[in-house]
Design a protein around this motif. Structure first.
Motif, mmCIF file in Angstrom:
data_model
loop_
_atom_site.group_PDB
_atom_site.id
_atom_site.type_symbol
_atom_site.label_atom_id
_atom_site.label_comp_id
_atom_site.label_asym_id
_atom_site.label_seq_id
_atom_site.Cartn_x
_atom_site.Cartn_y
_atom_site.Cartn_z
ATOM 1 N N THR A 24 9.001 -0.853 0.985
ATOM 2 C CA THR A 24 8.201 0.036 1.746
ATOM 3 C C THR A 24 7.838 0.936 0.749
ATOM 4 O O THR A 24 8.529 1.253 -0.481
ATOM 5 C CB THR A 24 8.928 0.776 2.872
ATOM 6 O OG1 THR A 24 8.031 1.482 3.754
ATOM 7 C CG2 THR A 24 10.074 1.638 2.625
ATOM 8 N N ARG A 68 1.637 -2.662 4.571
ATOM 9 C CA ARG A 68 2.307 -1.639 4.140
ATOM 10 C C ARG A 68 3.753 -1.541 3.938
ATOM 11 O O ARG A 68 4.344 -0.991 3.093
ATOM 12 C CB ARG A 68 2.289 -0.869 5.647
ATOM 13 C CG ARG A 68 0.857 -0.117 5.896
ATOM 14 C CD ARG A 68 1.261 0.826 7.028
ATOM 15 N NE ARG A 68 0.004 1.758 7.413
ATOM 16 C CZ ARG A 68 -0.061 2.689 8.514
ATOM 17 N NH1 ARG A 68 1.138 2.627 9.184
ATOM 18 N NH2 ARG A 68 -1.104 3.173 8.658
ATOM 19 N N ARG A 72 8.149 5.729 7.327
ATOM 20 C CA ARG A 72 7.391 6.093 8.526
ATOM 21 C C ARG A 72 8.112 6.310 9.669
ATOM 22 O O ARG A 72 9.097 5.662 10.039
ATOM 23 C CB ARG A 72 6.397 4.972 8.516
ATOM 24 C CG ARG A 72 5.753 4.683 7.209
ATOM 25 C CD ARG A 72 4.735 3.236 7.214
ATOM 26 N NE ARG A 72 4.470 2.821 6.076
ATOM 27 C CZ ARG A 72 3.457 3.236 5.202
ATOM 28 N NH1 ARG A 72 2.346 4.142 6.145
ATOM 29 N NH2 ARG A 72 2.876 2.824 4.245
ATOM 30 N N SER A 112 0.937 -1.278 0.111
ATOM 31 C CA SER A 112 -0.004 -0.019 -0.025
ATOM 32 C C SER A 112 0.772 1.128 -0.195
ATOM 33 O O SER A 112 1.911 1.250 0.652
ATOM 34 C CB SER A 112 -0.790 0.113 1.215
ATOM 35 O OG SER A 112 -1.740 1.120 1.300
ATOM 36 N N GLU A 169 -4.009 4.525 0.579
ATOM 37 C CA GLU A 169 -4.431 4.582 2.262
ATOM 38 C C GLU A 169 -5.643 6.036 2.219
ATOM 39 O O GLU A 169 -6.489 6.049 3.074
ATOM 40 C CB GLU A 169 -3.407 4.918 3.262
ATOM 41 C CG GLU A 169 -2.637 3.347 3.261
ATOM 42 C CD GLU A 169 -1.636 3.335 4.309
ATOM 43 O OE1 GLU A 169 -1.744 4.014 5.457
ATOM 44 O OE2 GLU A 169 -0.867 2.318 4.081
ATOM 45 N N LEU A 206 1.630 7.647 9.075
ATOM 46 C CA LEU A 206 1.742 8.243 7.576
ATOM 47 C C LEU A 206 2.510 9.506 7.807
ATOM 48 O O LEU A 206 1.649 10.400 7.498
ATOM 49 C CB LEU A 206 0.415 8.127 7.050
ATOM 50 C CG LEU A 206 -0.040 6.588 6.363
ATOM 51 C CD1 LEU A 206 -1.533 6.925 6.065
ATOM 52 C CD2 LEU A 206 0.827 6.087 5.682
#
Length: 249
Positions: free
Chosen positions: A123, A109, A127, A62, A67, A132
């Protein structure tokens, strides 16, 4: 073993098909990793998701656009930092099929994989406390070494920042192949990584493709914020081509 890295397709199906055609022609790529942001900006989100999810050799994670769209679909409001593009993300969510919404809902994620003895982190972007938010506006090798100090990874692959980033430090290799679906020119970027027990060899590649019909579809489909999106993420190519064709300076 050779793997391919794709990121930030951003609803650009012609660019994706051009790159996959390249990869399938060479026939020596054992797996493809997509680093997020399949959707948003471009209007072909369903087509991109369908292509990705129906390939047996492709794994996807993702990104912030997945998201952000899910946040709105789930009634959570705009994702932090994405308030200004909420109308655009609402439009994307409205046009996604139920099956594709279900698909992106369950994306991880990050991925932690090991290939030929090399430990790899997949990734979308870096993060902080699994939230996020970015820790850096612009990544550099030294900044990323600080972020990943003590981690076991030999290679960290990421996207989100649309330009290419390729750093080799004493600790590891960091690679962002650049946005596949957003460029000032009709070039779709990707990377091939050959992993051996002692080495990591990287090829940064670009594939030319025809994108005029794709860019014109923004207006035909009345994509929200279309003028800004084409200017900011596609270099205003239609206007530039018109000026060049008509010798306007």
């Amino acid at each position: 073993m050779k793997i391919a890295l794709l990121t930030d397709i951003h609803g650009n199906n012609p660019a994706l098909q051009a790159v996959l055609s390249d990869l399938d022609f060479h026939n020596d790529i054992e797996h493809i990793y997509c680093l997020g942001d399949m959707i948003g900006i471009g209007p072909n989100s369903n087509e991109v998701i369908e292509t990705i999810k129906n390939r047996k050799d492709t794994t996807v994670i993702s990104g912030n656009h997945e998201e952000a769209v899910l946040n709105l679909l789930q009634g959570k409001g705009p994702l932090l930092g994405h308030e200004m593009v909420a109308e655009h993300h609402e439009w994307i969510g409205k046009h996604l099929t139920k099956e594709n919404i279900e698909f992106i809902t369950h994306l991880p994620r990050t991925l932690d994989v090991e290939i030929e003895g090399q430990r790899i982190l997949i990734t979308h972007y870096h993060r902080k406390k699994e939230e996020l938010e970015e820790i850096d506006g612009v990544p550099t090798g030294l900044k990323l070494d600080t972020r990943y100090n003590g981690s076991p990874y030999d290679l960290i692959c990421f996207g989100h920042h649309h330009p290419i980033h390729y750093f080799k430090t004493a600790q590891r290799v960091y690679l962002n192949p650049g946005a596949l679906g957003c460029n000032d020119y009709s070039i779709a970027r990707y990377a091939i990584v050959e992993l051996k027990e002692e080495t990591i060899d990287i090829q940064l590649l670009g594939r030319a493709y025809e994108n005029k019909a794709f860019l014109k579809s923004f207006e035909e489909l009345k994509v929200p914020d279309r003028e800004f999106l084409i200017k900011a993420f596609h270099g205003n190519q239609l206007e530039r081509d018109f000026e060049e064709d008509n010798n306007i300076s």
